[in-house]
Design an enzyme around this catalytic site. Structure first.
Site, short mmCIF file in Angstrom:
data_model
loop_
_atom_site.label_atom_id
_atom_site.label_comp_id
_atom_site.label_asym_id
_atom_site.label_seq_id
_atom_site.Cartn_x
_atom_site.Cartn_y
_atom_site.Cartn_z
N HIS A 24 0.83 -1.21 0.00
CA HIS A 24 0.00 0.00 0.00
C HIS A 24 0.86 1.25 0.00
CE1 HIS A 24 -4.12 -1.13 -0.03
NE2 HIS A 24 -3.99 -1.99 0.96
N ARG A 30 -9.01 -12.93 -16.05
CA ARG A 30 -8.40 -14.25 -15.91
C ARG A 30 -9.21 -15.05 -14.91
NH1 ARG A 30 -2.42 -14.39 -13.60
NH2 ARG A 30 -3.50 -13.91 -11.66
N GLU A 77 1.83 -19.34 -20.50
CA GLU A 77 2.79 -19.21 -19.39
C GLU A 77 3.52 -20.51 -19.10
OE1 GLU A 77 0.54 -17.92 -15.98
OE2 GLU A 77 -1.20 -19.10 -16.60
N ASN A 100 5.85 -13.74 -16.34
CA ASN A 100 6.35 -14.05 -15.00
C ASN A 100 6.54 -15.56 -14.83
OD1 ASN A 100 5.89 -11.35 -14.83
ND2 ASN A 100 4.54 -11.44 -13.06
N ASP A 101 5.49 -16.32 -15.12
CA ASP A 101 5.60 -17.78 -14.98
C ASP A 101 6.34 -18.40 -16.15
OD1 ASP A 101 4.54 -18.24 -12.50
OD2 ASP A 101 2.51 -18.64 -13.19
N ARG A 146 11.76 -17.60 -8.62
CA ARG A 146 12.15 -16.18 -8.50
C ARG A 146 12.08 -15.67 -7.07
NH1 ARG A 146 7.01 -13.10 -10.02
NH2 ARG A 146 5.47 -14.72 -10.31
N CYS A 173 1.02 -9.76 -20.68
CA CYS A 173 0.59 -9.17 -19.42
C CYS A 173 1.57 -9.42 -18.28
CB CYS A 173 -0.79 -9.70 -19.04
SG CYS A 173 -0.85 -11.48 -18.77
#
Length: 577
Positions: free
Chosen positions: A197, A340, A439, A462-463, A473, A510
Site C-alpha cells: 500500500h 483471468r 505461461e 512471469n511464470d 524467482r 501481461c
C-alpha cells in the site's frame, strides 16, 4: 552549515521515482504481544465476546467516519483501502474464529484476535504473487484497529514537520491515507515491496519512496537530514552540502521529465512511422481503474480474480462475484477488460478447498486444473462473469493452459454456462472473446495448435520465465538466474507472437516484461502490439513507443536473435534507449 559526519547510504527498492530532501520523521509500529491470560469461567467468556463485539462496532464506526470525511472532501483516494477494512471488520468468519478461540481455549478477546490475525497475515505473506502478498497489510491494519478499541486507546495523531521524510518499519494502509502531502516529501520503509500500500499510494500521489531498506530504523535519528532517491532505490544519511547540491539538480531534472511524461496521458501510443500500440493495465480490484485512466491506459489486459477467493473461509457465491465484476464493468465503460479465471493453488492457498499439501505446488494442482476438476466452482465464476459482461466490454481467459484438450474442456464448460443463462433468460454479453494465458513452455511450443482454439493469446512472462529457466524467482539463491532477456525465453515469446499472427488472432503480453522500457523496442520488433502492465509503467512505455520506428525495433530484434546471452541482448536493447 556543512555536515561534519560522513554521508552513508542504505539500499532498498525504489517504488516511486523522484528525489526528496528533508528531515527524518521516524515512525515505529507498536508491538502487539499475547498476554497469555486464561479466562476463569463462562461469565468471563461471555464478557470477552461482548468486549470483542463492542470493539468491532467502534472500529466500523470509526472507518465509516473516515469514509464520510473523504467523501465529503471529494477525495476518492483511500476509499478502497477503507472499504477493504470494513469488509474485514464485518466478516462473519473473523468473528466466528475469534469467538471459537475464546470459548474453546478460554483466551481473552485480545489474544484470540492476535492469533486469528497472525494466521491470516501469514497466509498472505506465504503467497508468491507480490500483489497478494502485500495485502497482508490490510489484515494487520484492521486487526490493529480492533485491538486499539479493545484496549480503549485513542487513535494516534501525528504532526508532520515541513518537507519531512517518513522513515518506518512499515506504513499501514491507514497511515498512507493520513499522510499530509503538504508536509511529507517522501518515505522509506524497512518492509514492503512494489505492490505494498505504501508503494501504491506513493506512485498515485507522486511521492518519492523506497521500501525494503534493511535495518533502516537502527541507523536514523529523528530530525536528521536525509536524501531519498526513489528512482535508484537509495537513502542517503547525513548528506554533506556538496552531495545535497547534486541531488537538488537531479530533483529539478526529474520534475521536468515527470511533467513531460504526464503530458503524454491523452496522446496515442503510436510509433514514429504510424504503428498504433495498445497499452493496457493489470489490476486486481475496481479501485485500481482510477490509476489506469490517470496514466493513460486504454483498458485492462489482466484482471486477477484471486482477491475474491483468498483470505476467507468459504467460496464467494455468484452474487458476490457478480457485484465485483459489475462494478469493474461500469467503471471501465466501453474500454476492454480481460478477466483471468480463478488462479488459486500453488502459492495462493484457499484452506476451505481442502487441497492436499504438495511438494511442488507450482507444478501441481492449481488454476485451470482445479477448475476443470471442480466445475461447480468454475461454473459459478463463469456465470458471474457472463452476467456482468452485459454491462461492459469483457473478454475471458484461462490460466496455466498446457494442452489443446484443456482449452476444449474449459470452452465446453463456458458454453454450458452460456446455454443455461440463455434458457433462464439472463442477459449476458454475446460478443465476449475467449483466450488463454501462455505461461507454460509447452503452450508456447504448441502455440500453432492452440491458436486454432481461441480468439487471443496473452503471454504471462512471469511464470513463462520461471518455468522455462527452472528458477524460483522467490529463492534468493537462484533469483539472479530469473531473466526475461534469456535467449530461450525470447525465442518462446517470438514463436507465440508469430503463430498468433499466422492464425490471425490477437496476441498481447501481461507479464512484468511488458512494463520494462528496455524490452519495448525488442517486443515491438517481434510483432507485439498489445502490452499490459502496472498502471504507473504506462507513461514510460508510451514514451518508448513514440520515440521509435518499427524499422528500428525490427533491427533490434534481428540483432538480438544472433546473441547467446541475456547480458548481450539487454545491452543491445539499452544502447538505443
Amino acid at each position: 552549515m556543512t555536515t561534519t559526519k560522513e554521508p552513508s547510504r542504505i539500499a532498498g527498492i525504489g517504488v516511486s521515482p523522484g528525489i526528496a530532501i528533508g528531515p527524518a520523521l521516524v515512525v515505529r509500529r507498536e508491538v502487539v504481544a499475547v498476554t497469555g491470560i486464561t479466562l476463569a469461567n463462562a461469565a468471563e467468556v461471555a464478557a470477552e465476546i461482548g468486549r470483542f463485539d463492542e470493539a468491532v462496532s467502534r472500529s466500523v464506526a470509526e472507518v465509516d467516519g473516515l469514509i464520510a470525511g473523504l467523501t465529503e472532501a471529494g477525495n476518492d483516494e483511500g476509499l478502497d483501502i477503507l472499504e477493504t477494512q470494513t469488509e474485514f471488520l464485518t466478516d462473519p468468519q473473523l468473528r466466528a474464529d475469534v469467538v471459537q478461540q475464546i470459548e474453546e481455549q478460554f483466551r481473552t478477546a485480545h489474544d484470540a484476535l492476535v492469533g486469528v490475525t497472525d494466521a491470516l497475515v501469514q497466509l498472505f505473506l506465504n503467497m508468491d504473487d507480490a500483489y497478494m502478498r502485500a495485502r497482508h497489510a490490510d489484515v494487520r491494519d484492521a486487526g490493529d484497529r480492533i485491538l486499539r478499541h479493545l484496549g480503549g486507546r485513542a487513535r494516534q495523531t501525528r504532526t508532520y514537520p515541513e518537507g519531512c521524510i517518513i522513515v518506518a518499519d512499515d506504513l499501514s494502509p491507514s497511515d498512507t491515507i493520513a499522510l499530509d502531502l503538504t508536509q511529507v516529501a517522501g518515505f522509506a520503509t524497512q518492509m514492503g515491496g512494489p505492490t505494498s500500500h505504501a508503494a501504491i499510494v506513493a506512485k498515485a500521489r507522486g511521492i518519492p519512496a523506497v521500501v525494503g531498506c534493511v535495518a533502516l530504523l537502527d541507523g536514523i535519528k529523528e530530525g536528521e537530514r536525509l536524501v531519498l532517491d526513489g528512482q535508484a532505490g537509495e537513502l542517503v544519511l547525513r548528506p554533506d552540502d556538496a552531495t545535497t547540491d547534486i541531488y537538488r539538480e537531479k530533483q529539478q531534472h526529474f520534475a521536468e521529465q515527470s511533467a513531460w511524461l504526464k503530458s503524454l496521458r491523452d496522446v496515442s501510443a503510436v510509433t514514429k512511422d504510424g504503428c498504433a500500440v495498445q497499452l493496457l493495465a493489470n489490476i486486481s480490484e475496481p479501485a485500481d481503474l482510477d490509476q489506469v485512466f490517470e496514466n493513460g491506459g486504454e483498458g485492462v489486459g489482466l484482471l486477477r480474480t484471486e482477491l475474491l477467493f483468498l483470505g476467507r473461509d468459504s467460496l464467494p457465491d455468484e452474487e458476490e462475484q457478480f457485484g465485483f465484476y459489475q462494478k469493474i464493468a461500469l467503471k471501465a465503460g466501453k474500454r476492454p477488460v480481460t478477466i483471468r479465471t480463478i488462479d488459486i493453488g500453488g502459492d495462493k492457498e484457499a484452506p476451505y478447498l481442502g487441497l492436499a499439501r504438495e511438494e511442488n505446488p507450482f507444478l501441481g494442482y492449481r488454476a485451470i486444473r482445479i477448475c476443470l476438476d471442480r466445475t461447480d466452482i468454475f461454473k459459478t465464476q463463469l456465470r458471474a462473469v457472463l452476467r456482468a459482461s452485459a454491462f461492459g466490454n469483457f473478454n475471458i481467459m484461462f490460466p496455466m493452459i498446457g494442452s489443446v484438450q484443456e482449452v476444449r474442456a474449459a470452452k465446453a464448460v463456458l458454453q454450458e454456462v452460456r446455454k443455461e443463462l440463455a434458457e433462464e433468460g439472463v442477459p449476458f454479453g454475446a460478443e465476449m472473446q475467449t483466450g488463454i494465458m501462455i505461461e507454460i513452455p509447452a503452450a508456447a511450443v504448441i502455440a500453432d495448435l492452440l491458436a486454432k482454439e481461441v480468439d487471443f493469446f496473452s503471454i504471462g512472462t512471469n511464470d513463462l520465465i520461471q518455468y522455462t529457466l527452472a528458477v524460483d524467482r522467490m529463492n534468493d539463491q537462484v533469483a539472479a538466474l530469473y531473466d526475461g532477456f534469456h535467449p530461450a525465453v525470447l525465442r518462446l515469446i517470438a514463436r507465440v507472437i508469430e503463430e498468433a499472427h499466422r492464425a490471425g488472432i490477437h496476441v498481447g503480453m501481461c507479464g512484468e516484461l511488458a512494463g520494462d522500457p528496455h524490452a519495448t523496442r525488442l517486443l515491438l520488433g517481434m510483432g507485439l502490439r498489445s502490452f499490459s502492465m502496472s498502471a504507473v509503467s504506462i507513461p514510460r512505455i508510451k514514451q518508448q513507443v513514440r520515440e521509435t520506428t518499427l524499422t528500428d525495433a525490427q533491427c533490434i530484434f534481428e540483432a538480438a536473435k544472433g546473441l547467446d546471452s541475456a547480458d548481450e541482448i539487454r545491452a543491445v536493447c539499452q544502447s538505443v534507449n
